[in-house]
Design an enzyme around this catalytic site. Sequence first.
Site: not given
Length: 238
Positions: A11, A187, A190
């Site tokens: 991600s 977070d 990320h």
Amino acid sequence: MRPSIYLFGDSITEESFSYGGWGSSLANHFARTADLVLRGYSGYNTRWALKVIEKVFPATAEGGGAPLAVTVFFGANDACLSDRCSAFQHVPLDEYKQNLHAIVAFFKKRWPSAHILLITPPPIDEDARLLHPYVENLSGLPERTNEAAGSYAKQCLAIAAECGISAIDLWTKMQQFPGWQKAYLRDGLHLSENGNKVVFGEVIGQLKEEGVSLETLSPDLPLISEINPDDPLKSFDN
């Protein structure tokens, strides 16, 4: 017409083309000289990446030619703890090493001339991970720890050394800045806008060391400054 640079990862790579992302910054940096090809898969670990790599990078890739470089950015999900809420993403450290070796070997065989650049997982802000769970977390414990991420980062660096390729030690680099937890992560995992800037700067610097830079690449068509205003079309003859 233009060479390519592939970004392969989880991600943190998938999100890299978002506003201010390190991938979009690379695309802007190399505008007119190289195409950035995004192959990021949120939640993936090296086990899953190795399972799908032939589909992601088929032998008859678009353009037919080898890319200039490939970034490989896995480990953040492999490092999920095996006894916590994201255990299904966990890959044991020894297997992570084997998988990453296999991924590097795949690229070396597929594109012998391409520069392969490994990026370690980033550090983890465990307090923030408790505030931003991705799956139901009944234990009240973070699914990732900074210590575990560091172990996978060390293996990533070791693999790069064994394979004779470059690596960016993001785990160590980010922690050199006071307050990195909130400065570089949004977070606990990320990247924030500033975290993306760190990755962009590190990738640009490493690619330059490998001979991939604006100084070594040429625009694929004449620049406006090279077009003769008295006979514009003549500039396209060559």
